[in-house]
Motif scaffolding. Structure first.
Motif: not given
Length: 223
Positions: A12-27, A32-45
């Protein structure tokens, strides 16, 4: 007869930094985050955001619950407030008699995004250029307009990369963020949430003082 070669799964290819950040916020936080990089958070939810000068935001920290998340990017501070607050802000400013003045105060609500600050304690493993979401001066998407700003010196920005967002008061995994956020329903002492009215009034007052100070510092123009 030669036996069939066993199937060996590819590494398995190791997760890059943006994947780890996304998992921290989501899990860990359930945000909720917005797909793509850089990682951005959905506001208003689960929360809205007040984007203010850092000086004005610091003056208002006393009106926040200790567990209320606050982020800093450059000389801008992002105060997380209850969902729906962005819609209430124009009427609230009018009620507080600030509505007629041009204040450096922006609300981001449903449909907007916020750059994801680096998770606390991430260390060098999360120090990746992909996590520096916006270049200094680039506008951040939001329904009420741009929210860019000039970078602080490294000492004032907590040692982060210039222009990167960091948590001043990080969210706590496993805790419901809504209970700590300033809300309009807290006016009059109901419930344990911080009062959005006091927060906005303090921020608006200091935004106005900053505006007056800058105006006084400008050289007079002679015709």
């Amino acid at each position: 007869m030669v036996g069939a070669m066993p199937m060996v799964p590819l590494p398995r290819r190791p997760l890059d930094s943006s994947d780890r950040v996304r998992r921290w916020y989501e899990n860990e936080l359930g945000w909720a985050t917005v797909p793509g990089t850089p990682v951005r958070l959905c506001v208003g939810l689960r929360f809205d955001v007040l984007d203010v000068p850092a000086e004005a935001g610091c003056a208002a920290l006393r009106h926040l619950d200790p567990g209320s998340p606050v982020a800093v990017r450059g000389d801008r501070m992002r105060l997380l407030v209850a969902a729906g607050s962005a819609e209430e802000l124009p009427g609230l400013l009018d009620w507080l008699e600030w509505g007629a003045l041009p204040l450096d105060l922006t609300a981001i609500g449903p449909g907007g995004v916020m750059d994801a600050p680096r998770p606390p304690g991430g260390g060098a493993a999360l120090a990746d250029p992909l996590l520096d979401p916006l270049e200094p001066g680039e506008p951040e998407t939001g329904p009420t307009g741009p929210a860019g700003g000039r970078p602080l010196s490294p000492g004032r920005s907590g040692g982060s990369l210039q222009g990167a967002a960091v948590w001043l008061r990080p969210p706590e995994p496993g805790c419901e963020v809504e209970a700590s956020l300033p809300t309009l329903s807290a006016m009059g002492g109901g419930g344990g949430a911080p009062d959005l009215v006091r927060l906005v009034d303090t921020v608006a007052t200091h935004c106005h003082r900053i505006r007056l100070r800058r105006a006084c510092a400008q050289p007079f123009a002679f015709s």
